[in-house]
Scaffold this motif. Structure first.
Motif, PDB file in Angstrom:
ATOM      1  N   ASN A 209       0.857  -1.260  -0.093  1.00 24.33           N
ATOM      2  CA  ASN A 209       0.042  -0.053  -0.102  1.00 24.33           C
ATOM      3  C   ASN A 209       0.750   1.054  -0.219  1.00 24.33           C
TER       4      ASN A 209
ATOM      5  N   MET B 179      -9.796  -5.925   0.134  1.00 27.57           N
ATOM      6  CA  MET B 179      -9.500  -4.545  -0.104  1.00 27.57           C
ATOM      7  C   MET B 179     -10.348  -3.922   0.524  1.00 27.57           C
TER       8      MET B 179
ATOM      9  N   HIS C 233     -11.063   0.968   1.662  1.00 31.49           N
ATOM     10  CA  HIS C 233     -10.785   2.281   1.272  1.00 31.49           C
ATOM     11  C   HIS C 233     -10.911   3.159   2.402  1.00 31.49           C
TER      12      HIS C 233
ATOM     13  N   GLN D 202      -6.903   3.376  -1.565  1.00 28.53           N
ATOM     14  CA  GLN D 202      -7.108   1.775  -1.463  1.00 28.53           C
ATOM     15  C   GLN D 202      -6.138   1.460  -0.212  1.00 28.53           C
TER      16      GLN D 202
END
Lengths: 364, 274, 270
Positions: A240, A308, A310, A316
């Protein structure tokens, strides 16, 4: 430095206007397993071809034990290659393929026989010597290719993506075998691959390449834990990556919050990029988490859940979690200061190393 | 690429010279005012004007072209159907048997083809002339068409046909909309080869032509046996230009096709990269 | 194509029956008849009994061998070096282009070049050797035949070299082979199929080039092809012509068998 066997000094390679290699410098020590890692077209195979003598550098020096070998033809170099497509001669059987190099050098028949059988034993193909190449499976051909190269007792073995044609299971098995073989032979291996998992599993040292340049060199753990820039972080493992700001030493801000970190030596308020590995992120309650995210998708991968999500700023976040989450739910994620890795924009490897030295000494 | 002198290039130049000198030699003397192929005495178009006023020669040229056009067209149709037949045969034994039969005329010497066709036509009581020459030319052109079309069929992805059928195409639509466009380059190459085979043939025609019908090759042979006639030189110059145009045209058509193919391949490869 | 309608290929099957099988059967059949139409083995007795025919056959095979060898010697280096040029496909096309020129025109050109007053003799006079009889000699026949066959030899060899995986050459160099060792131990063995195909394409026609023996060889060289043409179109002895034809077919089958690709099962790249 006494053990340096190969060195590249300021090597460039151009094809017309295209630059294949740009100022390549590195040294290989005797008896180590090196990997050139990068996406296709990054120049890693070109380095191998220059070292083997199939093509020549536009400028710069290639040295073998301190001797310049730029103009030495391929057949005079003490390196051997395992080709990506193996390049086993289809008109010769296994024995004759492996014996090819020795018979050229007029080695006595009996010695050829002994050494070929020994090489085949090393790659676990005892009893295959009178097989035809076409009768072998991909994995067996690959071993013959290795045997054909090592039987000549090269000081450096070059391997050009030798595992790419094998299926996943065989590839993993061969990774272990290759590594063991290298230890047993005690010679230098230079392995080329685009598969970061392969590189991390096998190497003593990795050179990460992109666009004809070596971006970072280091042992697998260093490369994984402290990628020098966005490209390396993205290419090695999953990451990330978010934009942030270095508030001061050991304090960084991103996603509107400030976090402790283990990096220092930068200008105050310098814009930086932050890497957080998905396996370092721990799912927790919203109240206990350092960040709050909303779960978007969830895939079960057998050993982990790949989640996944946000955050409020629409970054993300990929999380590898041991426990299940619920899609659409808000969760907290937490991580330690050691998990936050800060990358400066445009920092070269030398600058990176120099900066690390300024503060890492203090901790110990 | 390499501008420096090398023995390799010298050798290649030598071979090219060897191949082309006789041809240019012929063409050069077609402009010779003197009547020989040895002493060039001056420039003239005379042999060309003679050639164009030679009505017998013009008739022969027309006949030769007619035979070539007709035989290659018919051979292409029959050969393409034959290739489809071979392709649709599933049993390898039968397939290889048909292929072997197909290739017999490809590898047979011309005299054997000519002699056996002569026996065949005589056996049937077939009158030698335009008909026998045309049939012979069709016969020896068919296998080359098959050999040009078959690889195209073999490299065709079978799911293309399944997909077309799945989308509701009839057998004929599958053929006309999917198969034919796919094998078109092969069919085209086959037609071109058949055409040149026919233009080029001498031995087979010589056997089956009988009296009263002649193609260019037969006529040139007859005249060459009598000695030098610069009209033949003029004719060969024209034929050289004609062949050159044919080949260049074919080359560029092929280039166009293959560049389309390369682009297709590149696209394919791009999607395969992980 | 599971349901390809056989009716469409009727013409193709008809062609196989009429123009492949029937003529072959007929030429064998015809070989058992003498000139007056009686069923007999006399043709074969004449062929194997009299030394003339056997000698002619050996002669024809010998010339075909010489032509093939000469063609191969010129063609292999050409094909090899052609492969290293830029725009090699264009150069190859230029090699093939002369095959589109009618064979008789090329033969005719040599009548001029090799004649008593031709350019070659001019050159020989110029360098002081003096004019020689060139046309209507065995050597001129071999040379012109080789000239005509060269492109047919270059093409398959060129393709074989072109298809050769460059890794093999690199691997050989990598294992310590010199240029010559790489050529003799790797390149040549791996392109031998191209050579075989070329030999096939040259040797068989060389047995039957009757027009060249007449135009260039001046009837001094009698090949199998010349004999067949002679019997069919001059002396009208079709039976004897067919017998020689059968011999030529047998020779052809032998050549095909000898040079045939004995493929090893599942060899890579096939």
């Amino acid at each position: 430095m006494a053990n340096t066997i190969i060195s590249f000094e300021a090597v460039d390679k151009r094809y017309g206007d295209t630059i294949a290699l740009n100022d390549i410098n590195f040294e290989l020590e005797q008896g180590k397993f090196y990997t050139l890692l990068g996406p296709s077209g990054c120049g890693k195979t070109t380095i191998l071809r220059i070292l083997a003598g199939f093509t020549s550098a536009t400028s710069g020096e290639i040295k073998f034990k301190g001797q310049k070998i730029n103009n030495l033809p391929a057949n005079k170099r003490k390196v051997n290659t395992v080709f990506q497509d193996y390049a086993l001669f289809p008109h010769l059987n296994v024995f004759d393929n492996v014996a090819f190099g020795l018979s050229l050098r007029k080695v006595p028949k009996a010695e050829i026989r002994r050494r070929v059988l020994e090489a085949l034993r090393l790659v676990q193909l005892t009893g295959y010597d009178d097989r035809e190449i076409a009768e072998l499976s991909g994995g067996q051909q690959q071993r013959v290719a290795i045997a054909r190269a090592i039987v000549n007792e090269p000081e450096v073995l070059l391997l050009d993506e030798p595992l790419s044609a094998l299926d996943a299971k065989l590839r993993t098995a061969m990774q272990v075998e290759l590594r063991q073989l290298q230890r047993r032979l005690g010679i230098t291996f230079l392995f080329v691959t685009h598969d970061q998992g392969e590189a991390l599993a096998m190497s003593d040292e990795i050179f990460v390449m992109n666009n004809g340049k070596i971006l970072q060199q280091g042992n697998p753990v260093d490369i994984y834990d402290e990628p020098i820039n966005h490209f390396v972080a993205d290419f090695i493992g999953e990451s990330n990556i978010v934009k942030g700001k270095m508030v001061k030493d050991y304090l960084v801000s991103f996603v509107g919050k400030q976090f402790e970190c283990a990096d220092a030596g930068m200008r105050p308020n310098e814009p930086v990029e932050i890497v957080l590995r998905p396996e370092d992120l721990v799912l927790t309650d919203v109240t206990k988490g350092k960040l709050t995210v909303t779960v978007d998708t969830q895939v079960f991968r057998g050993n982990i859940y790949e989640i996944m999500s946000h955050d409020s700023a629409n970054n993300q976040w990929l999380i590898h979690a041991v426990h299940k989450a619920t899609i659409g739910q808000k969760v907290g994620i937490s991580f330690g200061p050691e998990d936050v890795h800060v990358m400066r924009f445009g920092e070269s490897e030398e600058e990176f190393d120099a900066r690390l030295e300024t503060y890492e000494g203090e901790e110990e | 690429m390499k501008k420096r002198f090398s023995w390799q290039n010298l050798y290649l130049i030598f071979v090219f010279a060897l191949l082309y000198v006789p041809i240019f030699y012929l063409i050069f003397y077609s402009f010779n005012r003197g009547g020989t192929m040895t002493h060039f005495t001056g420039f003239t178009w005379q042999h060309y004007t003679e050639l164009f006023s030679d009505s017998r020669m013009i008739e022969i040229v027309v006949d030769t072209l007619l035979i070539a056009l007709l035989s290659s067209l018919l051979a292409t149709i029959i050969g393409t159907l034959g290739a489809l037949q071979i392709y649709s045969v599933k049993r390898p034994v039968v397939k290889n048997a048909i292929l072997s039969l197909n290739n017999i005329l490809m590898v047979s010497p011309d005299v054997i083809i000519g002699a056996s066709f002569l026996i065949f036509f005589t056996f049937l009581g077939f009158k030698l002339g335009f008909g026998s020459v045309l049939l012979s030319h069709i016969a020896f052109s068919i296998p080359i068409v098959v050999l040009m079309v078959l690889p195209k069929l073999n490299e065709m992805n079978l799911s293309l046909i399944d997909a077309a059928t799945d989308l509701g195409a009839t057998n004929f639509q599958v053929f006309s909309r999917v198969i034919l466009p796919y094998i078109a380059p092969g069919v085209f190459a086959g037609y071109f080869m058949a055409f040149t085979y026919s233009l080029d043939d001498f031995a087979v025609t010589f056997f089956v032509t009988g009296n009263g019908f002649e193609t260019l090759s037969v006529e040139i042979y007859a005249r060459a046996r009598q000695g030098i006639s610069l009209e033949i030189n003029a004719l060969s110059a024209l034929m050289f230009v004609f062949s050159l145009l044919l080949v260049v045209g074919y080359y560029f058509l092929n280039q166009y096709n293959s560049s389309k193919r390369t682009r297709k391949r590149q696209r394919l490869e791009a999607t395969q990269i992980k | 194509m599971k349901r390809f309608n056989p009716a469409y290929s009727f013409l193709y099957i008809l062609w196989i029956v009429l123009f492949v099988i029937a003529p072959l059967v007929l030429i064998v059949y015809q070989s058992f008849f003498d000139i007056s139409g009686h069923l007999t083995l006399a043709n074969y007795q004449a062929y194997f009994g009299s030394g003339t025919y056997l000698k002619m056959t050996l002669n024809s095979i010998w010339y075909a061998l010489l032509i093939t060898l000469l063609t191969l010697l010129i063609s292999y280096p050409t094909a090899y070096w052609l492969n290293q040029t830029k725009n090699k496909q264009l150069w190859l096309l230029l090699i093939i282009l002369p095959t589109w020129i009618n064979l008789l025109l090329k033969a005719y050109a040599f009548i001029g070049i090799l004649s008593q007053n031709g350019s070659v003799n001019h050159f020989l006079t110029f360098v002081g050797i003096g004019p020689q009889q060139l046309l209507f000699t065995n050597a001129s026949f071999i040379f012109v035949a080789a000239y005509i066959e060269i492109p047919f030899m270059i093409l398959p060899i060129f393709n074989a070299i072109d298809e050769l995986n460059p890794s093999f050459v690199n691997a050989s160099r990598d294992l310590g082979a010199t240029n010559w060792q790489t050529f003799s131990k790797v390149i040549f063995p791996l392109t031998i199929n191209g050579v075989k195909a070329g030999v096939q394409a040259v040797f068989i026609p060389s047995l039957s080039l009757f027009m060249l023996t007449r135009l260039i060889g001046g009837n001094k060289v009698i090949t199998l092809g010349t004999a067949i043409e002679e019997h069919f179109l001059v002396t009208q002895n079709w039976g004897m012509g067919s017998t020689i034809g059968v011999v030529l077919i047998v020779a052809m089958v032998i050549i095909m068998f000898v040079t045939g690709e004995r493929r090893k099962k599942g060899r890579k790249g096939e």
